[in-house]
Scaffold this motif. Structure first.
Motif, PDB file in Angstrom:
ATOM      1  N   LEU A 192      37.701   4.864  55.033  1.00 18.97           N
ATOM      2  CA  LEU A 192      38.301   4.922  53.811  1.00 18.97           C
ATOM      3  C   LEU A 192      39.884   4.566  53.776  1.00 18.97           C
ATOM      4  O   LEU A 192      40.597   5.036  54.615  1.00 18.97           O
ATOM      5  N   THR A 193      40.543   3.696  53.055  1.00 15.25           N
ATOM      6  CA  THR A 193      39.605   3.318  51.841  1.00 15.25           C
ATOM      7  C   THR A 193      39.617   1.822  51.907  1.00 15.25           C
ATOM      8  O   THR A 193      38.560   1.291  52.387  1.00 15.25           O
ATOM      9  N   TYR A 194      40.413   1.124  51.453  1.00 16.31           N
ATOM     10  CA  TYR A 194      40.324  -0.519  51.537  1.00 16.31           C
ATOM     11  C   TYR A 194      40.728  -0.969  52.828  1.00 16.31           C
ATOM     12  O   TYR A 194      41.702  -0.732  53.382  1.00 16.31           O
ATOM     13  N   ASN A 195      39.892  -1.847  53.328  1.00 18.21           N
ATOM     14  CA  ASN A 195      40.298  -2.503  54.550  1.00 18.21           C
ATOM     15  C   ASN A 195      39.851  -4.045  54.178  1.00 18.21           C
ATOM     16  O   ASN A 195      38.882  -4.280  53.384  1.00 18.21           O
ATOM     17  N   LYS A 196      40.564  -5.080  54.929  1.00 22.73           N
ATOM     18  CA  LYS A 196      40.459  -6.333  54.724  1.00 22.73           C
ATOM     19  C   LYS A 196      39.040  -7.099  54.962  1.00 22.73           C
ATOM     20  O   LYS A 196      38.441  -8.033  54.557  1.00 22.73           O
ATOM     21  N   ASP A 197      38.123  -6.204  55.706  1.00 23.94           N
ATOM     22  CA  ASP A 197      36.984  -6.591  56.023  1.00 23.94           C
ATOM     23  C   ASP A 197      36.151  -6.544  54.541  1.00 23.94           C
ATOM     24  O   ASP A 197      35.205  -7.498  54.229  1.00 23.94           O
ATOM     25  N   LEU A 198      36.580  -6.134  53.625  1.00 18.91           N
ATOM     26  CA  LEU A 198      36.011  -5.950  52.239  1.00 18.91           C
ATOM     27  C   LEU A 198      36.147  -7.313  51.593  1.00 18.91           C
ATOM     28  O   LEU A 198      35.272  -7.557  50.486  1.00 18.91           O
ATOM     29  N   GLN A 199      36.734  -8.130  52.271  1.00 19.43           N
ATOM     30  CA  GLN A 199      36.800  -9.550  51.570  1.00 19.43           C
ATOM     31  C   GLN A 199      35.585 -10.222  51.935  1.00 19.43           C
ATOM     32  O   GLN A 199      35.275 -11.094  51.170  1.00 19.43           O
ATOM     33  N   GLU A 200      34.848  -9.802  52.666  1.00 21.22           N
ATOM     34  CA  GLU A 200      33.487 -10.410  53.134  1.00 21.22           C
ATOM     35  C   GLU A 200      32.271  -9.969  52.222  1.00 21.22           C
ATOM     36  O   GLU A 200      31.354  -9.957  52.410  1.00 21.22           O
ATOM     37  N   ASP A 201      32.847  -8.997  51.151  1.00 25.34           N
ATOM     38  CA  ASP A 201      31.899  -8.644  50.114  1.00 25.34           C
ATOM     39  C   ASP A 201      31.526  -9.802  49.211  1.00 25.34           C
ATOM     40  O   ASP A 201      30.220  -9.600  48.492  1.00 25.34           O
ATOM     41  N   LYS A 202      32.169 -10.849  49.126  1.00 28.94           N
ATOM     42  CA  LYS A 202      32.079 -11.594  47.789  1.00 28.94           C
ATOM     43  C   LYS A 202      31.219 -12.630  48.186  1.00 28.94           C
ATOM     44  O   LYS A 202      30.222 -13.157  47.268  1.00 28.94           O
ATOM     45  N   GLU A 203      31.275 -13.668  49.254  1.00 29.65           N
ATOM     46  CA  GLU A 203      30.557 -14.928  49.519  1.00 29.65           C
ATOM     47  C   GLU A 203      28.850 -14.749  49.356  1.00 29.65           C
ATOM     48  O   GLU A 203      28.368 -15.490  48.784  1.00 29.65           O
ATOM     49  N   GLY A 204      28.531 -13.534  50.196  1.00 27.02           N
ATOM     50  CA  GLY A 204      27.141 -13.292  50.014  1.00 27.02           C
ATOM     51  C   GLY A 204      26.637 -12.799  48.759  1.00 27.02           C
ATOM     52  O   GLY A 204      25.497 -13.431  48.293  1.00 27.02           O
ATOM     53  N   MET A 205      27.498 -12.092  48.024  1.00 28.01           N
ATOM     54  CA  MET A 205      27.116 -11.837  46.711  1.00 28.01           C
ATOM     55  C   MET A 205      27.020 -13.090  45.688  1.00 28.01           C
ATOM     56  O   MET A 205      26.144 -13.180  44.938  1.00 28.01           O
TER      57      MET A 205
ATOM     58  N   MET B 208      39.906   7.163  45.742  1.00 29.41           N
ATOM     59  CA  MET B 208      39.547   6.809  46.916  1.00 29.41           C
ATOM     60  C   MET B 208      37.991   5.803  47.015  1.00 29.41           C
ATOM     61  O   MET B 208      37.716   4.795  47.363  1.00 29.41           O
ATOM     62  N   ASP B 209      37.283   6.469  46.249  1.00 33.78           N
ATOM     63  CA  ASP B 209      35.798   6.117  46.159  1.00 33.78           C
ATOM     64  C   ASP B 209      35.670   4.744  45.191  1.00 33.78           C
ATOM     65  O   ASP B 209      35.038   3.835  45.564  1.00 33.78           O
ATOM     66  N   ALA B 210      36.529   4.621  44.361  1.00 34.16           N
ATOM     67  CA  ALA B 210      36.770   3.648  43.508  1.00 34.16           C
ATOM     68  C   ALA B 210      37.285   2.256  44.011  1.00 34.16           C
ATOM     69  O   ALA B 210      36.587   1.218  43.925  1.00 34.16           O
ATOM     70  N   VAL B 211      38.095   2.288  45.082  1.00 28.40           N
ATOM     71  CA  VAL B 211      38.194   1.082  45.588  1.00 28.40           C
ATOM     72  C   VAL B 211      37.577   0.726  46.970  1.00 28.40           C
ATOM     73  O   VAL B 211      37.617  -0.483  47.354  1.00 28.40           O
ATOM     74  N   SER B 212      36.936   1.606  47.607  1.00 26.81           N
ATOM     75  CA  SER B 212      36.124   1.276  48.594  1.00 26.81           C
ATOM     76  C   SER B 212      34.663   1.165  48.444  1.00 26.81           C
ATOM     77  O   SER B 212      34.091   0.972  49.423  1.00 26.81           O
ATOM     78  N   ASP B 213      34.397   1.544  47.316  1.00 30.11           N
ATOM     79  CA  ASP B 213      32.652   1.550  47.295  1.00 30.11           C
ATOM     80  C   ASP B 213      32.159   0.054  46.721  1.00 30.11           C
ATOM     81  O   ASP B 213      32.726  -0.672  46.078  1.00 30.11           O
ATOM     82  N   ARG B 214      31.236  -0.090  47.685  1.00 31.19           N
ATOM     83  CA  ARG B 214      30.402  -1.510  47.547  1.00 31.19           C
ATOM     84  C   ARG B 214      28.933  -1.234  47.338  1.00 31.19           C
ATOM     85  O   ARG B 214      28.198  -2.194  47.578  1.00 31.19           O
ATOM     86  N   ASP B 215      28.510   0.124  47.208  1.00 27.65           N
ATOM     87  CA  ASP B 215      27.361   0.402  47.115  1.00 27.65           C
ATOM     88  C   ASP B 215      26.656  -0.436  46.130  1.00 27.65           C
ATOM     89  O   ASP B 215      25.525  -0.882  45.995  1.00 27.65           O
TER      90      ASP B 215
ATOM     91  N   LEU C 210      30.191  -2.869  55.959  1.00 29.86           N
ATOM     92  CA  LEU C 210      30.443  -1.629  55.692  1.00 29.86           C
ATOM     93  C   LEU C 210      30.148  -0.540  56.492  1.00 29.86           C
ATOM     94  O   LEU C 210      30.691   0.514  56.470  1.00 29.86           O
ATOM     95  N   LYS C 211      29.428  -0.796  57.671  1.00 32.72           N
ATOM     96  CA  LYS C 211      28.828   0.502  58.421  1.00 32.72           C
ATOM     97  C   LYS C 211      30.142   1.351  59.033  1.00 32.72           C
ATOM     98  O   LYS C 211      29.592   2.465  59.497  1.00 32.72           O
ATOM     99  N   GLY C 212      31.205   0.617  59.423  1.00 30.92           N
ATOM    100  CA  GLY C 212      32.049   1.307  60.172  1.00 30.92           C
ATOM    101  C   GLY C 212      33.493   1.757  59.547  1.00 30.92           C
ATOM    102  O   GLY C 212      34.394   1.802  60.282  1.00 30.92           O
TER     103      GLY C 212
END
Length: 472
Positions: free
Chosen positions: A314-327, A225-232, A309-311
């Motif tokens: 667990l685990t994967y949510n479509k919000d996480l698609q927003e992790d890439k463009e800024g990166m 569960m940590d593996a797929v949701s972690d963006r630390d 990420l603040k709200g």
């Protein structure tokens, strides 16, 4: 039909396709995605989860797609949503239904996490290599200008004279810490999530250790569960990048000031400046200004992901698609900034005559004059007051400390003797700071030697670290 469309009775709305698609930016990870798939299918074959013949066919197809991606022939489609679906659909079209076996034992959730880890691991190492080049540029410039003295400032007011080399090495310390931060962040980046499935693992007897070894990961996530949701690890990279850009921005601010007519300490190379459309005399430090401005962009990427990420439960949510463009944006911004700034440092011209004049036209030797009186037996607080009044006297008379006669000195204190002039000579003032970390010439030379060793160690580290990144 979508590869996941079996449960659906109608096609996705075109606006939804466009809104939810990530292929416009995540195609940057195409090679990483294929690399992860090659390791995954190798494991599937080795574990007997799919026939070895099928694994070989899939591997051959993936390598063909990789070649097309590298040569710019691969066509990405919004209808296929993301980089994973684009590659998998192309694979099936190339080799037939056997291509559908590639996704056995994995989910897009652990697949995309793996892609990000692979991408960011490689790019972080490249950024560390660029930081190393900047450190080299700073050290080379410090070595070249060891004899140059500049005004040192506090509150942007003249404070005490220092060697230009000492000033440059202050930034060396900052960027060296940036390299250390990025190296430390790699410990959290260098973890394999593949094998976590959607969130709970998989029912297939996979060998995660084999995949980790194949991809060069130091370790694996302990919890699916940590593996797929972690963006630390992305946040940590963005945080380290923000500090790095802050350091660049501070130096850029000084470049802007130093190259102005008011300071005139350096002349920036024409290649790193632009002109005015109306004022023909202008030479603007646009590169330094723009690098200073782009710092806010990197800060924004950090705070954007923190907010995403603040709200999240667990685990994967479509919000996480927003992790890439800024990166992706941060990676490109930082890499460009480092390369440009190193070039600007290497090509800047130090205006020695102007600096020699500048350090004579201030009261930055006042502290040493107070120390002079202390060595003559006067308590420091009393010496501080005497020199403060002496400076005020100079200002009213339009003089500097070196301009005063011995009689004028002795009017303020009988402790002054002929040796006062040697004590306030700017070279004496600088070399008097003969303590570890000080601006004394011998100490700065030793600092340059330490910098050389640190750079050599970093270069060795980069060479070794990059060995795990190439894709055969």
């Amino acid at each position: 039909m979508k590869l996941w469309g079996g449960r659906f009775t109608k096609p996705t709305d075109k606006l939804v396709e466009e809104f939810t698609a990530s292929i416009g930016f995540d195609q940057k990870m195409a090679a990483d995605d294929i690399r992860g798939s090659l390791a995954h299918v190798k494991m599937l074959g080795a574990c007997g989860i799919i026939p070895q013949e099928d694994a070989d066919t899939i591997s051959e197809g993936l390598r063909g797609i990789l070649q097309d991606v590298r040569e710019g022939r691969f066509v990405f489609s919004v209808e296929n949503e993301d980089v994973h679906m684009n590659i998998e659909k192309s694979l099936i079209e190339r080799i037939g239904p056997v291509g559908g076996k590639l996704h056995t034992g994995r989910s897009r959730n652990d697949q995309v996490a793996t892609d990000i880890h692979l991408y960011l691991r490689r790019e972080t190492k490249q950024i560390i290599a660029l930081v190393t080049e900047l450190l080299q540029a700073l050290t080379d410039s410090a070595r070249e200008h060891q004899d140059v003295i500049i005004p040192g400032y506090t509150h942007l007011q003249r404070a005490q004279p220092v060697l230009l080399a000492h000033h440059l090495l202050a930034y060396f310390g900052m960027f060296a810490r940036d390299a250390e931060r990025l190296q430390d962040a790699l410990k959290r980046i260098d973890i394999l999530p593949l094998g976590a499935g959607a969130l709970a693992g998989t029912t297939f007897p996979i060998d995660r250790e084999l995949v980790a070894k194949e991809l060069g990961f130091a370790r694996m996530y302990d919890n699916s569960m940590d593996a797929v949701s972690d963006r630390d690890f992305v946040l940590e990279f963005l945080g380290a990048s923000s500090i790095l850009m802050m350091h660049l921005s501070r130096f850029c601010e000084e470049m802007v000031l130093w190259s102005s007519t008011e300071f005139g300490f350096v002349e920036l190379d024409d290649a790193y400046c632009t002109g005015s459309s109306i004022m023909p005399q202008k030479k603007n430090p646009d590169v330094a200004e723009l690098l200073r401005g782009k710092t806010g962009r990197v800060y924004g990427n950090l705070f954007g992901l923190l907010t995403v990420l603040k709200g999240l439960p667990l685990t994967y949510n479509k919000d996480l698609q927003e992790d890439k463009e800024g990166m992706f944006d941060t990676v490109e911004t930082v890499k460009g900034a480092l390369a440009l700034f190193a070039g600007m440092v290497r090509t800047m011209e130090v205006r020695r005559e102007r600096l020699a004049q500048a350090v004579k036209e201030d009261f930055s030797n006042a502290t040493d004059l107070a120390d002079y009186l202390v060595r003559k037996g006067m308590p420091f607080r009393q010496a501080h007051e005497v020199i403060g009044k002496l400076v005020l006297y100079c200002i009213t008379q339009g003089k500097f400390l070196a301009d005063l006669t011995l009689e004028e000195y002795q009017e303020h204190s009988p402790h002054f003797e002929q040796d006062v002039y040697a004590a306030i000579d700017v070279r004496t003032v600088v070399d008097a700071r003969d303590v570890f970390g000080g601006t004394g010439s011998k100490r700065v030379q030793a600092a340059i030697e330490r910098a050389d060793k640190a750079i050599s160690g970093l270069k060795d580290w980069v060479d070794e670290a990059m060995k795990v990144e190439p894709l055969d």
